[in-house]
Design a protein around this motif. Structure first.
Motif, PDB file in Angstrom:
ATOM      1  N   ARG A 100     -29.625 -50.168   3.003  1.00 36.71           N
ATOM      2  CA  ARG A 100     -28.555 -50.698   1.646  1.00 36.71           C
ATOM      3  C   ARG A 100     -27.380 -50.879   2.047  1.00 36.71           C
ATOM      4  NH1 ARG A 100     -29.110 -45.002  -1.458  1.00 36.71           N
ATOM      5  NH2 ARG A 100     -27.704 -43.583  -0.378  1.00 36.71           N
ATOM      6  N   ASP A 101     -26.973 -50.279   3.539  1.00 37.07           N
ATOM      7  CA  ASP A 101     -25.700 -50.740   3.812  1.00 37.07           C
ATOM      8  C   ASP A 101     -25.306 -52.166   4.312  1.00 37.07           C
ATOM      9  OD1 ASP A 101     -24.679 -48.137   3.062  1.00 37.07           O
ATOM     10  OD2 ASP A 101     -25.650 -47.414   4.972  1.00 37.07           O
TER      11      ASP A 101
ATOM     12  N   GLU B 135     -25.941 -56.413   4.548  1.00 34.86           N
ATOM     13  CA  GLU B 135     -25.990 -57.695   3.704  1.00 34.86           C
ATOM     14  C   GLU B 135     -26.758 -58.795   4.627  1.00 34.86           C
ATOM     15  OE1 GLU B 135     -23.513 -61.223   1.608  1.00 34.86           O
ATOM     16  OE2 GLU B 135     -22.695 -59.328   1.879  1.00 34.86           O
TER      17      GLU B 135
ATOM     18  N   VAL C 138     -28.715 -62.248   5.271  1.00 32.19           N
ATOM     19  CA  VAL C 138     -28.931 -63.476   4.793  1.00 32.19           C
ATOM     20  C   VAL C 138     -29.749 -64.400   5.632  1.00 32.19           C
ATOM     21  CG1 VAL C 138     -28.270 -65.543   3.056  1.00 32.19           C
ATOM     22  CG2 VAL C 138     -26.986 -63.222   3.053  1.00 32.19           C
TER      23      VAL C 138
ATOM     24  N   LYS D 227     -26.479 -64.821   8.149  1.00 29.37           N
ATOM     25  CA  LYS D 227     -25.344 -64.074   7.761  1.00 29.37           C
ATOM     26  C   LYS D 227     -25.748 -62.555   7.955  1.00 29.37           C
ATOM     27  CE  LYS D 227     -21.669 -62.872   4.581  1.00 29.37           C
ATOM     28  NZ  LYS D 227     -21.251 -63.248   3.283  1.00 29.37           N
TER      29      LYS D 227
ATOM     30  N   LYS E 224     -23.804 -58.514   7.948  1.00 29.88           N
ATOM     31  CA  LYS E 224     -22.712 -57.711   7.996  1.00 29.88           C
ATOM     32  C   LYS E 224     -23.166 -56.215   7.297  1.00 29.88           C
ATOM     33  CE  LYS E 224     -19.815 -58.268   4.521  1.00 29.88           C
ATOM     34  NZ  LYS E 224     -18.844 -58.517   3.538  1.00 29.88           N
TER      35      LYS E 224
ATOM     36  N   LYS F  97     -21.853 -53.719   4.786  1.00 33.99           N
ATOM     37  CA  LYS F  97     -20.998 -54.136   3.600  1.00 33.99           C
ATOM     38  C   LYS F  97     -19.571 -53.376   3.606  1.00 33.99           C
ATOM     39  CE  LYS F  97     -24.889 -54.180   0.985  1.00 33.99           C
ATOM     40  NZ  LYS F  97     -25.945 -53.694  -0.464  1.00 33.99           N
TER      41      LYS F  97
ATOM     42  N   ASP G  90     -22.086 -64.972  11.071  1.00 35.77           N
ATOM     43  CA  ASP G  90     -21.892 -65.817   9.871  1.00 35.77           C
ATOM     44  C   ASP G  90     -21.607 -67.339  10.212  1.00 35.77           C
ATOM     45  OD1 ASP G  90     -21.458 -66.965   7.530  1.00 35.77           O
ATOM     46  OD2 ASP G  90     -19.848 -65.947   6.921  1.00 35.77           O
TER      47      ASP G  90
END
Length: 214
Positions: free
Chosen positions: A52-53, A55, A57, A64, A66, A68, A75
């Motif tokens: 959950r920490d 991101e 995509v 991407k 990262k 958060k 990216d």
């Protein structure tokens, strides 16, 4: 006209290229490998990071990654499109922390990627060998096409004819042997074939079929 490099000079140039590529790849914040069908990217993160920490995509032409609240680790645009539904990412524990493991499934499974995102340094895909590509995992037809692609690439590098060019040269030689003294006739016929739109279209289609995935 400059002479072609000697084998020793070519070997030295290849070694320097390999060392330069290795240094460039080592500076990236991730490691990556590929087969003819897919690309795998590994990013090391601290052990306290949870899913959950993150991101992550995965889009058809973009990637991407990262943590958060921090700048992206990756990216950018992918060099080639992927099957999004067949591409995945997981967070896996390691002895020193955790790894973000990203699997990208190529749409065109007959070509190599020079980098993961287009802003990253490129590798020389012509130097990828069948051993690196795990050709043993491919079906017979795909393996044959890949090996032909690799052979043609090496022939081009050496300034030698590709398999298709050699085939046409062999046909010309056979014709000349069967029709001695008719080189002028053959030359005129060859020019006619090159300029005839119907016949040229046939060869173009033939080449397109042979070039699928290059």
């Amino acid at each position: 006209m400059s002479s072609e490099p000697t084998p020793a000079e070519r070997e030295k140039a290849d070694k320097e290229l390999h060392e330069r590529e290795a240094a460039e790849q080592a500076k990236l914040p991730y490691k990556w490998t590929q087969t003819i069908k897919d690309v795998d990217v590994t990013i090391s993160v601290p052990g306290n990071i949870r899913g959950r920490d993150l991101e992550v995509v995965l889009l058809k032409t973009k990637l991407k990654v990262k943590i958060k609240g921090q700048d992206p680790i990756i990216d950018g645009d992918l060099p080639k499109p992927i099957h999004v539904d067949d591409s995945t990412w997981t967070l896996e524990p390691t002895p020193s922390g955790k790894d973000i493991a990203i699997h990208l499934d190529k749409i065109n499974q007959m070509e190599w990627w020079p980098h993961v995102i287009t802003t990253a340094p490129k590798i020389d895909v012509s130097k990828i060998t069948p051993e690196n590509s795990q050709l043993g995992d491919l079906d017979g037809e795909t393996r044959t096409m890949v090996e032909k692609m690799m052979y043609d690439q090496m022939q081009k590098e050496a300034g030698k004819p590709t398999s298709d060019e050699q085939k046409k040269a062999d046909m010309l030689k056979k014709f000349q042997e069967q029709h001695p003294g008719k080189q002028d006739l053959w030359s005129k016929s060859a020019r006619k074939w090159e300029t005839d739109p119907c016949r040229n279209g046939f060869f173009q289609r033939e080449n397109e079929l042979g070039d699928i995935g290059r």
